[in-house]
Design an enzyme around this catalytic site. Sequence first.
Site, PDB file in Angstrom:
ATOM      1  N   ASP A  20       0.857  -1.184   0.000  1.00 55.82           N
ATOM      2  CA  ASP A  20       0.000   0.000   0.000  1.00 55.82           C
ATOM      3  C   ASP A  20       0.889   1.228   0.000  1.00 55.82           C
ATOM      4  O   ASP A  20       1.477   1.567   1.030  1.00 55.82           O
ATOM      5  CB  ASP A  20      -0.900   0.021   1.230  1.00 55.82           C
ATOM      6  N   LYS A  29      -8.096   1.623  -7.198  1.00 56.18           N
ATOM      7  CA  LYS A  29      -8.985   1.094  -6.174  1.00 56.18           C
ATOM      8  C   LYS A  29      -9.965   2.179  -5.735  1.00 56.18           C
ATOM      9  O   LYS A  29      -9.700   3.360  -5.966  1.00 56.18           O
ATOM     10  CB  LYS A  29      -8.181   0.570  -4.983  1.00 56.18           C
ATOM     11  N   HIS A  88     -13.753  -2.194   6.831  1.00 57.17           N
ATOM     12  CA  HIS A  88     -12.944  -2.983   7.737  1.00 57.17           C
ATOM     13  C   HIS A  88     -13.808  -3.567   8.853  1.00 57.17           C
ATOM     14  O   HIS A  88     -13.432  -4.568   9.470  1.00 57.17           O
ATOM     15  CB  HIS A  88     -11.836  -2.123   8.360  1.00 57.17           C
ATOM     16  N   ASP A 119      -9.623  -6.645  -2.275  1.00 56.98           N
ATOM     17  CA  ASP A 119      -9.156  -5.949  -1.088  1.00 56.98           C
ATOM     18  C   ASP A 119      -8.884  -7.025  -0.030  1.00 56.98           C
ATOM     19  O   ASP A 119      -9.138  -8.214  -0.241  1.00 56.98           O
ATOM     20  CB  ASP A 119     -10.208  -4.941  -0.617  1.00 56.98           C
TER      21      ASP A 119
END
Length: 625
Positions: free
Chosen positions: A143, A253, A266, A340
């Site tokens: 990332d 993304k 998340h 992801d």
Amino acid sequence: MAEEETTTAEQPEAVDVSGEDAPDAEAGVEAGADADERAAIAAGARGDRDPLAGLSTDLPPGFWAEAVLARLTPRQRVAQLMMPFVLGDFAPKGSASHNRIVRMIEEEEVGGIIMSVGSPMEVGMKLNDLQGHAGVPLMVSADLETGAGFRMRGAVQLPGGIELGGATNFPSQMAVGATFTPTWAYEMGRITAIEARAVGIHMPFAPVLDVNNNPENPIINVRSFGEDPAAVAEMGIAYVRGMQEHGALATGKHFPGHGDTEADSHLELPIIRVSRDRLDAMELLPFQGAIDAGMGAVMTAHISIPSLTNGVSVPATLAPDVLTRLLRNEMGFGGLIITDAMDMNAIDRLFQRGEAAVRAVEAGADVLLMPPNPTAAINGIMTALESGRLTQARIDESVLRILRFKEEMGLHVERMVEPATIYRDVGIPEHNRIAQEIADASITLLKNDNGLLPLLGTRSADVLSVSYRRNNDILAGRYFNAHLRATYPRLRAEDVSRDTETGVYDRLLQRARQSNLVVVSTYVTALSYSGSVAIPEELSDFIKALVTARIPHIVVSFGNPYLFTEFPDAQAYMLAWSGAEVSQRAAARALFGEIPVRGRAPTRVPPFEIGAGIQLPTRARLGDH
């Protein structure tokens, strides 16, 4: 988000691989080894398991990938789809951490890894070691939304406070959007690619192509280039070109668009209830532009958009209607589709781990990012193959894409990096200068009542600086306050957080009443994992009290720009867009007129519209005044 997108201070747990630690590898990778020595070391580490033994690298383009595919067993092919998490810390040979990672590579034969935080040299040498344990070269991702410094910024040694250096860290993408200059996006992509490849990372997970059209979004926010889909597309295309023209694979993304959510994927599954026409005009526009520009990879979003899935609420990551019908067939994307992080609650709480892996492959994913248990994911897909639920042809389609990517990156010829390249290319002054220029150009002033800015900089002034930050964000305010103190020797700097008691704010207000100026800075990022991108009521009340008491003050946002709704009567409001060192320095210099203020908001910050921004020229500083 993988993520992608976790902050340096909030890392996911390392992958839990069940079973006993693997025995130590027989050889490590020496930092100073030349190409031939590294090849010999790699061969020794792999022993007799090397599926590439005897395979020539001098083949026409594409032939190496097909030849390797033919040599892999069905299970080895499935393992190529796995990309587990690896921390970039120092893990010496024989340590439990090193053995677990080696076991994933040697026994499970995973096809790639996602590298997390570490110093540039440690990451480079660790990747060299891990590549030496792999039969097929590893595909390495990370990332790197704000450059290689997003994961390899370095550290501050405590208690001495010595900065240890690191890779180049840019301001947030929304800061780049505030410059309205696509050339800066290109430069960000270019430098990120150069520094990533120097340490052995091939696939930076960037750019973010989400259109942040929801101010309450707890996960995207300043990670987006802005709110206007056409502008986001223009910036995204420039970024992709900068990255891919310099040797790395850009990964847009989070498809099909995570910008209009109020839930954090998340923690739960966000649902976006919009029409297909709206998606075409808003969320999909930047992705289509980047695909048409040749973007090589796309990361999926763990969100549900019922208008794309016949009214059913299913994560896009697991939806064939989204990944195959829409992305592959309608939008014409032929590159790698990466999920992801599969350990996020939007997936991991809803499906058993083997089942989630199978559904992702059925949907059209090529790479499964951060499966909570790689062995369970591999076993689940193998069971689906044996039962006929998945076909070998479907698996081979993805594996061939992965192998072709590795071949295009030249990993079949050289999978390791030269240590000298890291010193030459990572975090160098030229790269940091460009990051600083972007930060300087991004500073945006939305309010400046009574012409408070630029500040006079009277050295005898009594100034109070109040910084709102996370408890573990030790760099918040470090550079900003240092610059303020160089002008205001009597500066008093105070830190507050979500845990600060009301009594502390009462004391600060008393201090403020005795001050000539109060500077309030907020280091609130989108990656809170708490569903909140706002400030506590106590801080909002403190700013309102400054207004009521007519105490000269300015609020500087080093992150979430939408906080203004909490204190609309503040005297001055400046946006620095991120807490990066370059942004802190830019904001401090802008306060004193040392640099011009020329940024414009790439998103609405009610009541201000897109494009808003007060322009201020530089001012000559005449002695101590």
